[in-house]
Design a protein around this motif. Sequence first.
Motif, PDB file in Angstrom:
ATOM      1  N   ASN A  23      48.127  38.128  43.158  1.00 26.10           N
ATOM      2  CA  ASN A  23      47.961  36.678  43.114  1.00 26.10           C
ATOM      3  C   ASN A  23      47.639  36.272  41.671  1.00 26.10           C
ATOM      4  OD1 ASN A  23      47.714  34.054  44.008  1.00 26.10           O
ATOM      5  ND2 ASN A  23      45.598  34.305  44.641  1.00 26.10           N
ATOM      6  N   GLU A  46      43.995  36.158  37.298  1.00 28.42           N
ATOM      7  CA  GLU A  46      43.879  35.953  38.734  1.00 28.42           C
ATOM      8  C   GLU A  46      44.045  34.464  39.037  1.00 28.42           C
ATOM      9  OE1 GLU A  46      43.565  38.173  41.265  1.00 28.42           O
ATOM     10  OE2 GLU A  46      43.847  39.719  39.744  1.00 28.42           O
ATOM     11  N   THR A  48      42.724  32.671  41.189  1.00 25.96           N
ATOM     12  CA  THR A  48      41.551  32.020  41.753  1.00 25.96           C
ATOM     13  C   THR A  48      40.880  31.184  40.676  1.00 25.96           C
ATOM     14  OG1 THR A  48      41.244  33.923  43.200  1.00 25.96           O
ATOM     15  CG2 THR A  48      39.386  32.405  42.969  1.00 25.96           C
ATOM     16  N   LYS A  50      38.216  28.894  38.556  1.00 29.89           N
ATOM     17  CA  LYS A  50      36.775  28.833  38.358  1.00 29.89           C
ATOM     18  C   LYS A  50      36.342  27.377  38.508  1.00 29.89           C
ATOM     19  CE  LYS A  50      37.083  32.726  35.275  1.00 29.89           C
ATOM     20  NZ  LYS A  50      37.521  33.100  33.979  1.00 29.89           N
ATOM     21  N   LYS A  62      52.242  28.992  38.854  1.00 30.33           N
ATOM     22  CA  LYS A  62      50.904  28.443  39.051  1.00 30.33           C
ATOM     23  C   LYS A  62      50.205  28.452  37.688  1.00 30.33           C
ATOM     24  CE  LYS A  62      47.321  28.635  42.458  1.00 30.33           C
ATOM     25  NZ  LYS A  62      46.764  29.401  43.583  1.00 30.33           N
TER      26      LYS A  62
END
Length: 93
Positions: A23, A46, A48, A50, A62
């Motif tokens: 991812n 990553e 994800t 913050k 992304k």
Amino acid sequence: MINLTPSAAQQVKTLIEKETGQNLALRIGIKGGGCSGMSYVLAIDEATPKQYDTVFEQEGVKVIIDAKSQLYLDGTTIDYKTNMMGGGFEFNN
């Protein structure tokens, strides 16, 4: 918002494919240094976010950008150019 050209997006996709993570996203930022006092930072990271990160998808990539960098990079177009010496990302703002 930051704009990725199709050639920049394709280069990022190629870089992500070479990584082993599942991812992943393009993280864009700025840091102190360079001729104007700021330099650009691009990293495969990553996906994800913050706290205070902005996340969006463009051309199938992304993209994550931190809040401080967003202030400086809003409206920037990132392109990827190739020439006889190789290639590189180009920031136009």
